[in-house]
Design a protein around this motif. Structure first.
Motif, short mmCIF file in Angstrom:
data_model
loop_
_atom_site.label_atom_id
_atom_site.label_comp_id
_atom_site.label_asym_id
_atom_site.label_seq_id
_atom_site.Cartn_x
_atom_site.Cartn_y
_atom_site.Cartn_z
N ASP A 255 -3.03 -7.01 2.21
CA ASP A 255 -4.36 -7.10 2.45
C ASP A 255 -4.78 -6.59 0.97
O ASP A 255 -4.55 -6.79 0.33
CB ASP A 255 -3.86 -4.95 2.33
CG ASP A 255 -4.82 -3.96 2.16
OD1 ASP A 255 -5.88 -4.33 3.80
OD2 ASP A 255 -5.73 -3.72 1.28
N GLU B 287 -7.02 -5.06 -0.82
CA GLU B 287 -7.14 -4.01 -1.63
C GLU B 287 -5.83 -3.77 -2.39
O GLU B 287 -5.45 -3.49 -3.78
CB GLU B 287 -7.49 -2.46 -1.15
CG GLU B 287 -8.35 -2.18 -0.60
CD GLU B 287 -8.95 -1.23 0.10
OE1 GLU B 287 -8.48 -0.29 -0.50
OE2 GLU B 287 -9.75 -0.59 1.12
N TYR B 288 -5.08 -4.36 -1.28
CA TYR B 288 -3.49 -4.53 -2.44
C TYR B 288 -3.25 -5.89 -3.16
O TYR B 288 -2.55 -5.32 -4.32
CB TYR B 288 -2.22 -4.57 -1.34
CG TYR B 288 -0.60 -5.15 -1.50
CD1 TYR B 288 -0.25 -4.18 -2.44
CD2 TYR B 288 -0.36 -6.03 -1.92
CE1 TYR B 288 1.55 -4.02 -3.05
CE2 TYR B 288 0.68 -6.35 -2.65
CZ TYR B 288 0.98 -5.69 -3.00
OH TYR B 288 2.44 -5.49 -3.78
N ALA C 22 -5.90 -6.23 -4.63
CA ALA C 22 -6.66 -6.45 -5.49
C ALA C 22 -6.02 -5.51 -6.24
O ALA C 22 -6.29 -5.77 -8.81
CB ALA C 22 -8.08 -6.00 -5.10
N GLY C 23 -5.19 -4.95 -6.71
CA GLY C 23 -4.79 -3.75 -7.20
C GLY C 23 -3.71 -4.58 -8.24
O GLY C 23 -3.76 -4.13 -9.54
N TRP D 160 1.95 -0.74 1.97
CA TRP D 160 0.81 0.07 1.56
C TRP D 160 0.26 0.66 2.70
O TRP D 160 -1.02 1.04 3.26
CB TRP D 160 0.38 -1.77 1.21
CG TRP D 160 -1.41 -1.36 1.14
CD1 TRP D 160 -2.40 -1.73 2.15
CD2 TRP D 160 -2.19 -0.65 0.44
NE1 TRP D 160 -3.53 -1.42 1.69
CE2 TRP D 160 -2.94 -1.68 0.53
CE3 TRP D 160 -1.20 -0.69 -1.07
CZ2 TRP D 160 -4.27 -1.27 -0.88
CZ3 TRP D 160 -2.72 -0.12 -2.17
CH2 TRP D 160 -3.58 -0.55 -1.53
N GLN E 252 -6.29 5.89 -6.37
CA GLN E 252 -6.76 5.02 -5.38
C GLN E 252 -5.54 5.31 -4.15
O GLN E 252 -5.79 4.91 -2.99
CB GLN E 252 -6.52 3.89 -5.27
CG GLN E 252 -8.89 3.70 -6.61
CD GLN E 252 -8.13 3.71 -7.76
OE1 GLN E 252 -7.17 3.91 -8.14
NE2 GLN E 252 -8.76 3.59 -8.19
#
Length: 258
Positions: free
Chosen positions: A131, A133-134, A136-137, A177, A233
Motif C-alpha cells: 500500500d 501509505e505503508y 510512505a511510512g 497493514w 497513524q
C-alpha cells in the motif's frame, strides 16, 4: 546657477534607482555633490563616474562594504581584491548548484533524503504491491534510521532486502497493514504476531546482522523513535510490532528494548 544632473537623471544614467544613489551616499561610496543656488544637488561627471563604478562592482558581486577600499586601491591591490571576490563568487556558485541539485532531488521524491539503494528498496515495495501509505511510512522510517544510526544504515537496508525477497514475510507484512482496519482487541492481531515471530525464528537471517542488532540495542532510545514513528497513524502496526518483539525476546532473541 551651476550645471550638472539632478539626482533622478544621474540615477537613470548610472542605471540605478534614486534610493540606491542615496544608499551609496550613506555608505560613503559616492560623495554627495554640492547644492546649487536653488538648493538642489547637481551631479557632475566625477560623481556620475563614481556611481557607474560602484554599480558595476556591486552588480559583479563585490560586497558594498568592500567597494570603497577597492576603488581607492592601487592596480596591484585592485587585481588581488578582484581575484578574491571571484573566488568567493565561485564558492557561492558551487553552493547554489548544490542547492539546485537538492531541489531537483526533492522533485524526484524519495531521492532528496535517501541514497539510491534505499530508494530501490522503496521501489521494490511498490513493485510487490505494498500500500502507498505503508511505503510512505517506511520511507520516513528509513530517513530516521539513516539520521540516527548512519553506521548501521547499510546493514539495515540489507535486512530489508532479504525480507522483501521472502514471500512469507511479504504476505505477513501486507496482512499486518490490512490489520489497521481491525479492532484493537481483535485476537487475529496476536495470531499475526505469533506467525511473524515464528517466521523470524525459522529464518534467523531475516532478523539481520547480529552486529547491527547489537548497535540498536546500545541505541535503544533511537530504536524506539523509529519503532514508534507513526504510532498515531498506524496503532495496530505498532501493537503488532510490540507483540512480535515480545515473543522473540521470550525465545531468547536479543531485541532492543524501548
Amino acid at each position: 546657477m551651476m550645471g550638472g544632473l539632478a539626482i533622478g537623471q544621474a540615477a537613470a544614467y548610472a542605471e540605478v534607482t534614486v534610493k540606491t544613489v542615496r544608499h551609496y551616499h550613506r555608505l560613503g561610496l559616492v560623495d554627495e555633490p554640492r547644492r546649487d543656488s536653488s538648493g538642489y544637488r547637481r551631479y557632475g561627471s566625477e560623481e556620475l563616474l563614481r556611481l557607474v563604478q560602484v554599480r558595476t562592482l556591486a552588480t559583479a558581486g563585490v560586497p558594498l562594504a568592500e567597494i570603497g577600499a577597492l576603488l581607492d586601491a592601487d592596480a596591484g591591490q585592485f587585481t588581488a581584491a578582484i581575484a578574491d571576490v571571484e573566488r568567493r563568487l565561485n564558492d557561492r556558485i558551487t553552493d547554489l548548484i548544490a542547492r539546485r541539485d537538492t531541489l531537483h532531488r526533492l522533485a524526484d521524491g524519495d531521492r532528496a533524503l535517501l541514497p539510491d539503494r534505499a530508494c530501490a528498496v522503496l521501489d521494490m515495495m511498490r513493485d510487490l504491491g505494498f500500500d502507498a501509505e505503508y511505503v510512505a511510512g517506511q520511507r520516513e522510517g528509513l530517513v530516521l534510521a539513516r539520521a540516527l544510526l548512519p553506521g548501521g544504515f547499510d546493514g539495515f537496508l540489507t535486512q530489508l532486502e532479504l525480507r522483501l525477497d521472502d514471500a512469507g514475510y511479504v504476505e505477513l507484512t501486507k496482512r499486518g497493514w490490512e490489520a489497521e482496519g481491525w479492532d484493537q482487541n481483535d485476537p487475529r492481531i496476536e495470531e499475526l504476531a505469533i506467525a511473524t515471530a515464528d517466521l523470524y525464528l525459522a529464518n534467523p537471517s531475516l532478523m539481520g546482522d547480529p552486529d547491527i542488532m547489537r548497535a540498536w540495542i546500545e541505541a535503544s532510545t533511537k530504536y524506539a523513535l523509529i519503532n514508534n514513528h507513526g504510532e498515531v497513524q498506524a496503532p495496530i502496526s505498532t501493537k503488532l510490532t510490540a507483540l512480535t518483539e515480545a515473543r522473540l525476546r521470550a525465545a531468547g532473541v536479543p531485541v532492543p528494548r524501548e
